[in-house]
Design a protein around this motif. Structure first.
Motif, PDB file in Angstrom:
ATOM      1  N   LEU A 259       0.825  -1.209   0.000  1.00 44.11           N
ATOM      2  CA  LEU A 259       0.000   0.000   0.000  1.00 44.11           C
ATOM      3  C   LEU A 259       0.861   1.263   0.000  1.00 44.11           C
ATOM      4  O   LEU A 259       0.544   2.238  -0.701  1.00 44.11           O
ATOM      5  CB  LEU A 259      -0.957  -0.004   1.193  1.00 44.11           C
ATOM      6  N   MET A 260       1.952   1.242   0.771  1.00 45.44           N
ATOM      7  CA  MET A 260       2.848   2.405   0.797  1.00 45.44           C
ATOM      8  C   MET A 260       3.487   2.606  -0.568  1.00 45.44           C
ATOM      9  O   MET A 260       3.634   3.737  -1.035  1.00 45.44           O
ATOM     10  CB  MET A 260       3.926   2.222   1.864  1.00 45.44           C
ATOM     11  N   MET A 261       3.855   1.517  -1.233  1.00 53.95           N
ATOM     12  CA  MET A 261       4.444   1.637  -2.565  1.00 53.95           C
ATOM     13  C   MET A 261       3.426   2.196  -3.554  1.00 53.95           C
ATOM     14  O   MET A 261       3.786   2.976  -4.438  1.00 53.95           O
ATOM     15  CB  MET A 261       4.959   0.268  -3.025  1.00 53.95           C
ATOM     16  N   SER A 262       2.163   1.825  -3.389  1.00 51.30           N
ATOM     17  CA  SER A 262       1.105   2.389  -4.231  1.00 51.30           C
ATOM     18  C   SER A 262       0.999   3.890  -4.014  1.00 51.30           C
ATOM     19  O   SER A 262       0.866   4.664  -4.968  1.00 51.30           O
ATOM     20  CB  SER A 262      -0.237   1.731  -3.913  1.00 51.30           C
ATOM     21  N   LEU A 263       1.067   4.300  -2.765  1.00 52.45           N
ATOM     22  CA  LEU A 263       1.025   5.718  -2.434  1.00 52.45           C
ATOM     23  C   LEU A 263       2.228   6.449  -3.020  1.00 52.45           C
ATOM     24  O   LEU A 263       2.102   7.535  -3.596  1.00 52.45           O
ATOM     25  CB  LEU A 263       0.990   5.880  -0.915  1.00 52.45           C
ATOM     26  N   LEU A 264       3.402   5.844  -2.896  1.00 47.10           N
ATOM     27  CA  LEU A 264       4.609   6.448  -3.459  1.00 47.10           C
ATOM     28  C   LEU A 264       4.538   6.509  -4.983  1.00 47.10           C
ATOM     29  O   LEU A 264       5.050   7.450  -5.595  1.00 47.10           O
ATOM     30  CB  LEU A 264       5.843   5.676  -3.005  1.00 47.10           C
ATOM     31  N   GLY A 265       3.897   5.526  -5.596  1.00 46.76           N
ATOM     32  CA  GLY A 265       3.691   5.565  -7.042  1.00 46.76           C
ATOM     33  C   GLY A 265       2.799   6.728  -7.444  1.00 46.76           C
ATOM     34  O   GLY A 265       3.030   7.386  -8.462  1.00 46.76           O
ATOM     35  N   GLY A 266       1.788   7.003  -6.640  1.00 46.73           N
ATOM     36  CA  GLY A 266       0.933   8.161  -6.900  1.00 46.73           C
ATOM     37  C   GLY A 266       1.701   9.464  -6.761  1.00 46.73           C
ATOM     38  O   GLY A 266       1.505  10.404  -7.538  1.00 46.73           O
ATOM     39  N   ALA A 267       2.589   9.523  -5.772  1.00 48.95           N
ATOM     40  CA  ALA A 267       3.432  10.706  -5.606  1.00 48.95           C
ATOM     41  C   ALA A 267       4.352  10.880  -6.811  1.00 48.95           C
ATOM     42  O   ALA A 267       4.566  11.999  -7.292  1.00 48.95           O
ATOM     43  CB  ALA A 267       4.244  10.591  -4.319  1.00 48.95           C
ATOM     44  N   MET A 268       4.859   9.753  -7.309  1.00 42.42           N
ATOM     45  CA  MET A 268       5.723   9.802  -8.488  1.00 42.42           C
ATOM     46  C   MET A 268       4.943  10.294  -9.702  1.00 42.42           C
ATOM     47  O   MET A 268       5.430  11.141 -10.466  1.00 42.42           O
ATOM     48  CB  MET A 268       6.321   8.423  -8.757  1.00 42.42           C
ATOM     49  N   ALA A 269       3.732   9.809  -9.865  1.00 39.36           N
ATOM     50  CA  ALA A 269       2.896  10.251 -10.992  1.00 39.36           C
ATOM     51  C   ALA A 269       2.588  11.743 -10.891  1.00 39.36           C
ATOM     52  O   ALA A 269       2.568  12.450 -11.909  1.00 39.36           O
ATOM     53  CB  ALA A 269       1.603   9.440 -11.018  1.00 39.36           C
ATOM     54  N   THR A 270       2.355  12.225  -9.678  1.00 38.05           N
ATOM     55  CA  THR A 270       2.116  13.651  -9.482  1.00 38.05           C
ATOM     56  C   THR A 270       3.332  14.463  -9.892  1.00 38.05           C
ATOM     57  O   THR A 270       3.201  15.506 -10.552  1.00 38.05           O
ATOM     58  CB  THR A 270       1.761  13.934  -8.005  1.00 38.05           C
TER      59      THR A 270
END
Length: 132
Positions: free
Chosen positions: A76-87
């Motif tokens: 889940l944290m990696m998913s969140l970090l992926g969203g931050a990367m996309a942003t």
């Protein structure tokens, strides 16, 4: 590296990751610091999302720190970090300092978990033995 050294190295890495997430990411959002809203606004997020993102980060971190749910928390944290990367990609931020920072954090987080969890090391061994 023996198991005790791996365990303690993983615990230290996990602790450093948790402290970083609490101090640099979660705390400003949960405390309502203006810098959190300003930064999100610069990245194109509408006002009012800082608290929600902070709570999601805190929940993921808590799951990551609990041994029984650590893999779920890491995913889940990696998913969140992926969203931050996309942003960061959408905001056309610099590659190595901004866009890939989430990947650096994710690798550090997974490294800590891999070192402290023998089941994960068994699932993803560093060196595979070849059959002879």
């Amino acid at each position: 590296m023996n198991n005790s050294t791996m365990l303690w190295t993983g615990r230290v890495m996990t602790g450093l990751f948790a402290l970083f997430m609490l101090g640099a990411s979660i705390a400003p959002k949960l405390l309502g610091m203006p810098v959190a809203e300003e930064t999100l606004a610069q990245l194109g997020w509408p006002a009012g999302y800082a608290l929600t993102i902070g709570l999601i980060e805190l929940a993921c971190l808590a799951l990551y720190l609990i041994p029984r749910t650590s893999v779920l928390g890491a995913v889940l944290m990696m998913s969140l970090l992926g969203g931050a990367m996309a942003t960061q990609v959408r905001a056309e931020s610099p590659l190595f300092s901004h866009i890939l920072f989430s990947a650096y954090l994710g690798l550090f987080m997974w490294g800590g978990l891999w070192l402290r969890d023998p089941r994960l090391r068994q699932l993803f061994p560093a060196i595979r033995e070849t059959a002879r």
